[in-house]
Design a protein around this motif. Structure first.
Motif, short mmCIF file in Angstrom:
data_model
loop_
_atom_site.label_atom_id
_atom_site.label_comp_id
_atom_site.label_asym_id
_atom_site.label_seq_id
_atom_site.Cartn_x
_atom_site.Cartn_y
_atom_site.Cartn_z
N LYS A 149 0.79 -1.15 0.04
CA LYS A 149 -0.08 -0.02 -0.20
C LYS A 149 0.79 1.37 0.08
CE LYS A 149 -3.76 -2.38 0.12
NZ LYS A 149 -4.78 -2.64 -0.69
N PRO A 150 0.27 2.50 -0.38
CA PRO A 150 1.07 3.61 -0.31
C PRO A 150 1.67 3.83 1.11
CG PRO A 150 -1.00 3.85 -1.49
CD PRO A 150 -1.03 2.65 -0.96
N THR A 151 2.86 4.22 1.17
CA THR A 151 3.44 4.19 2.53
C THR A 151 4.35 5.54 2.56
OG1 THR A 151 3.37 1.95 2.43
CG2 THR A 151 5.21 3.12 4.15
N LEU A 152 4.20 6.28 3.57
CA LEU A 152 5.10 7.32 3.60
C LEU A 152 6.47 6.86 4.67
CD1 LEU A 152 6.13 10.37 3.76
CD2 LEU A 152 4.54 10.79 5.64
N VAL A 153 7.60 7.03 4.44
CA VAL A 153 8.68 6.62 5.23
C VAL A 153 9.62 7.67 5.28
CG1 VAL A 153 9.83 5.51 3.27
CG2 VAL A 153 10.52 4.84 5.59
N ASN A 154 10.01 8.17 6.60
CA ASN A 154 10.78 9.29 6.89
C ASN A 154 11.68 8.70 8.17
OD1 ASN A 154 8.58 11.71 5.95
ND2 ASN A 154 10.41 11.44 4.98
N ASN A 155 12.76 9.43 8.35
CA ASN A 155 13.51 8.73 9.31
C ASN A 155 13.36 9.86 10.81
OD1 ASN A 155 15.12 10.99 9.03
ND2 ASN A 155 17.02 10.29 9.45
N VAL A 156 13.76 9.58 11.87
CA VAL A 156 13.52 10.41 12.86
C VAL A 156 13.59 11.82 12.72
CG1 VAL A 156 13.76 10.70 15.42
CG2 VAL A 156 13.87 8.47 14.30
N GLU A 157 15.00 12.14 12.49
CA GLU A 157 15.38 13.63 12.24
C GLU A 157 14.44 14.55 11.38
OE1 GLU A 157 19.52 14.39 11.05
OE2 GLU A 157 19.20 16.53 11.18
N THR A 158 14.30 13.89 10.34
CA THR A 158 13.39 14.43 9.34
C THR A 158 12.21 14.75 9.90
OG1 THR A 158 14.63 12.93 7.49
CG2 THR A 158 12.47 14.22 6.69
N LEU A 159 11.30 13.94 10.50
CA LEU A 159 10.12 14.05 11.12
C LEU A 159 10.16 15.07 12.17
CD1 LEU A 159 8.99 10.35 11.36
CD2 LEU A 159 7.85 12.12 9.81
N VAL A 160 11.10 15.25 13.02
CA VAL A 160 11.14 16.23 14.03
C VAL A 160 11.21 17.53 13.73
CG1 VAL A 160 12.60 16.81 16.11
CG2 VAL A 160 12.02 14.35 15.83
N ASN A 161 12.13 17.62 12.28
CA ASN A 161 11.94 18.79 11.77
C ASN A 161 10.55 19.56 11.54
OD1 ASN A 161 14.59 20.44 11.13
ND2 ASN A 161 15.09 18.04 10.39
N VAL A 162 9.95 18.67 11.30
CA VAL A 162 8.33 19.23 10.83
C VAL A 162 7.53 20.20 12.12
CG1 VAL A 162 5.93 18.39 10.22
CG2 VAL A 162 7.98 17.47 9.14
N LEU A 163 8.11 19.73 13.21
CA LEU A 163 7.27 20.54 14.29
C LEU A 163 7.41 22.00 14.08
CD1 LEU A 163 8.04 18.17 17.25
CD2 LEU A 163 6.04 18.10 15.83
N ASP A 164 8.78 22.44 13.83
CA ASP A 164 9.15 23.74 13.69
C ASP A 164 8.63 24.50 12.28
OD1 ASP A 164 10.22 24.22 16.38
OD2 ASP A 164 12.37 23.56 15.70
N ILE A 165 8.49 23.65 11.33
CA ILE A 165 8.09 24.09 10.09
C ILE A 165 6.41 24.48 10.10
CG2 ILE A 165 7.45 23.15 7.82
CD1 ILE A 165 9.84 21.74 7.75
N VAL A 166 5.81 23.48 10.98
CA VAL A 166 4.38 23.90 11.11
C VAL A 166 3.88 25.07 12.15
CG1 VAL A 166 2.19 22.71 12.03
CG2 VAL A 166 3.69 21.64 10.65
N ASN A 167 5.02 25.09 13.18
CA ASN A 167 4.64 25.94 14.07
C ASN A 167 5.01 27.35 13.45
OD1 ASN A 167 3.40 25.14 16.47
ND2 ASN A 167 5.47 24.34 17.24
N GLU A 168 6.29 27.66 12.77
CA GLU A 168 6.74 28.90 12.38
C GLU A 168 6.70 29.00 10.88
OE1 GLU A 168 10.79 28.78 13.68
OE2 GLU A 168 10.26 28.33 15.92
N GLY A 169 6.27 28.14 10.22
CA GLY A 169 6.09 28.17 8.79
C GLY A 169 7.28 27.73 7.96
N GLY A 170 6.97 27.28 6.72
CA GLY A 170 7.89 26.83 5.71
C GLY A 170 8.98 27.71 5.41
#
Length: 619
Positions: free
Chosen positions: A406-427
């Protein structure tokens, strides 16, 4: 090879270990008591085969209780899971952490990989051989055994070990021991005592983004996490909606931090648009690249951030089930992530109604079993599915047909944790840091001959010289011999490359790579011959054997390298250098996955950059 389909009867302890994972058997067809209806109905088919992904958890349960996987236990597990015994044997024998022969309940794994070798692991191994006995052989009392091990991900506290004791009544007791000394090893092996936990180095405090909560918050407390801005990004993600989140991630130009540097926003968008259901999310926490330990530090020190980031990724891409695949050598990280998931579920941040939105998402933790190749995404999928961790041919790519097809999104830990600040502060704010082509900050794992080994976070584009100075530079009176950039699959660079900007494009310009963020510094005391041979042995051991160029090439590479480093015949040496180059080219061109394609990188770069085979090195 000796493959048998019968192997005696499972013991009561083994049966209880398997049933603790699968539940009590419902019929005689699963190994339970005979019921009247069993004489007329045989249960099987899709329902039975759908339990195949439980094979690795079952194998772990057996080994945790007994210390090894007997044929009787494997037979019972196969009956419970409807798996042919020969096929299950192929799985259990694939993973280095599973033992197929009886051994003592207490085992100490001693890392002798590059960083630990630079910190005296060879001398430690010789002392253990003299005082306790050869590696892999039980000591005189028969109650313990020690093994040499590839990288344990504790390079910042090298030399390192991992102690395991099976059958403690509560499963297996595990402890990372670092730094490991001869005295401590003798206490563990001789008296079976666990040493006091060593002090864990904390990141530098200035300029931190991803690491800002490490050492500040209590990793076991969700309240502590929320007090330090935890779960604000999840609420913001719910406000933005899936398209808004993906827009911000795309605008951030975040590239994957696992080594491939694929645009994260494009990957998320592809999964979210796939019409095939269900979608799956996989967090790749199987960082096995020698010299790499950044994901371990994040999971141990900020586990709720990993769980929150996975939840945001799931909301953006329409996933209702996620898996976090953590390497087996990280027991503390696994326990803290499991605790964080349970806490998040209890507080409504995971489950069937996240934050009252009706959104469903949950996470299951899967434990690796000692296979470097499972860092490759499709090999990891196979491992979760209860199979040998062998990579798949691409296409189809994971965003089309990944986990369970099935369609799968795979990211490592560091990549995913970066997303928190991207969402909070904007890309856009995220993209303002770093370089135009390599945005944000990056975690680098400094080890080897620097004064302060550890995990460092710097903006993309920071020079290698500045990074090494941040770690205190070289030891007094020593000169630099080389830096291994990107781990065993990376490349050696020299002092003349110290001003290279650490960005994807900067390292590419000198023929190197950032890889997983490993930076192993080697001064003039390092024995390059032994380090190169260790790298060659690592890839020979870790090749999954599926494709010929990698399976044969890694063996031939080690053979030629040994001959080359011991030869004094100039003509023969030149011929072997040409042969090494041919082997490297064949592996790069014809291997089906990144392991074979990069297995010659470090050795080739040592030949080119360091003149190792020309005598300009310490041996």
């Amino acid at each position: 090879m000796d493959i048998r389909t019968t192997g005696g009867t499972a013991s009561a302890v083994e049966i209880a270990a398997i049933d603790s994972v699968l539940g009590e058997p419902a019929s005689i067809w699963e190994g339970g008591a005979r019921r009247p209806e069993d004489d007329h109905v045989a249960h099987g088919g899709w329902a039975a085969r759908s339990r195949r992904p439980m094979l690795l958890p079952v194998l772990h349960a057996i080994q945790d209780q007994v210390g090894w996987v007997s044929r009787g236990a494997l037979e019972y597990a196969c009956r419970r899971l409807t798996i042919p015994p020969a096929e299950a044997y192929g799985v259990v024998s694939f993973y280095a952490r599973f033992a197929l022969e009886a051994r003592p309940a207490l085992a100490l794994h001693v890392c002798d990989d590059i960083a630990c070798q630079s910190a005296g692991a060879d001398a430690l191994g010789r002392a253990l051989e003299a005082g306790f006995g050869p590696a892999g052989t039980p000591g005189a009392a028969g109650s313990a055994v020690w093994y040499r091990s590839p990288c344990l991900g504790l390079c910042d506290r090298a030399p390192a070990g991992l102690a395991e004791r099976a059958g403690t009544g509560r499963g297996r007791a595990e402890m990372q021991v670092a730094p490991l000394t001869v005295d401590v090893a003798q206490v563990v092996l001789g008296r079976g005592e666990w040493p006091e936990p060593g002090e864990r180095p904390l990141p530098q405090r200035a300029g931190l983004t991803l690491l800002r909560r490490i050492g500040v918050t209590d990793p076991a407390s969700i309240d502590s996490y929320r007090h330090h801005d935890g779960y604000t990004a999840l609420r913001r993600a719910i406000e933005l909606g899936p398209e808004g989140v993906i827009r911000e991630v795309t605008e951030a130009r975040l590239l994957g931090r696992g080594g491939a540097a694929f645009p994260t926003g494009r990957k998320w968008d592809s999964v979210s648009r796939s019409p095939v259901d269900p979608h799956f999310l996989v967090c790749n926490a199987d960082e096995s690249e020698p010299g790499t330990f950044k994901d371990r530090v994040l999971m141990e020190g900020d586990p709720f951030a990993v769980v929150e980031a996975m939840t945001i990724a799931a909301i953006a891409t329409g996933c209702e089930q996620g898996y976090l695949y953590v390497r087996g050598e990280y027991p503390l990280a696994r326990h803290r992530i499991e605790h964080a998931i349970a806490e998040a579920r209890a507080h409504g941040f995971l489950g069937g109604d996240i934050e009252g939105t009706g959104i469903r998402f949950d996470i299951e933790v899967r434990r690796g079993a000692g296979a470097y190749i499972c860092g490759e995404e499709t090999a990891l999928f196979n491992s979760i599915e209860g199979k040998r961790g062998e990579p798949r041919n691409k296409p189809p790519f994971p965003v089309q047909a990944g986990l369970f097809g099935k369609p799968t999104l795979v990211n490592n830990v560091e990549t995913l944790v970066n997303v928190l600040d991207i969402v909070n502060e904007g890309g856009a704010a995220f993209a303002a840091t770093g370089t135009p082509d390599s945005t944000g900050t990056r975690l680098f794992c400094l080890s080897g001959h620097v004064r302060r080994p550890g995990l460092y976070e710097v903006a993309m584009g920071t020079t290698l010289r500045a990074l090494i100075e941040l770690a205190g530079g070289l030891r007094e009176g020593r000169t630099m011999q080389a830096v291994l950039l990107g781990g065993a699959a990376g490349s050696f660079v020299t002092e003349r490359h110290l001003d290279v900007p650490l960005s994807f494009e900067g390292t590419q310009a000198i023929g190197a790579t950032l890889g997983s963020g490993a930076v192993i510094v080697l001064d003039d005391t390092a024995d390059m011959n032994q380090i190169l041979l260790r790298i060659a042995r690592f890839f020979r051991d870790e090749s999954c054997g599926q494709c010929v160029p990698c399976r044969v090439g890694t063996v031939r590479q080690e053979e030629v390298l040994r001959r080359l480093l011991s030869s004094r015949d100039g003509d023969a040496r030149q011929g072997d250098i040409s042969l090494l180059n041919d082997i490297a080219q064949a592996m790069r061109d014809a291997s089906i996955c990144g392991l074979g394609q990069t297995a010659a990188n470090a050795i080739s770069s040592a030949v080119m950059q360091l003149g190792v085979v020309g005598g300009g090195h310490r041996s």
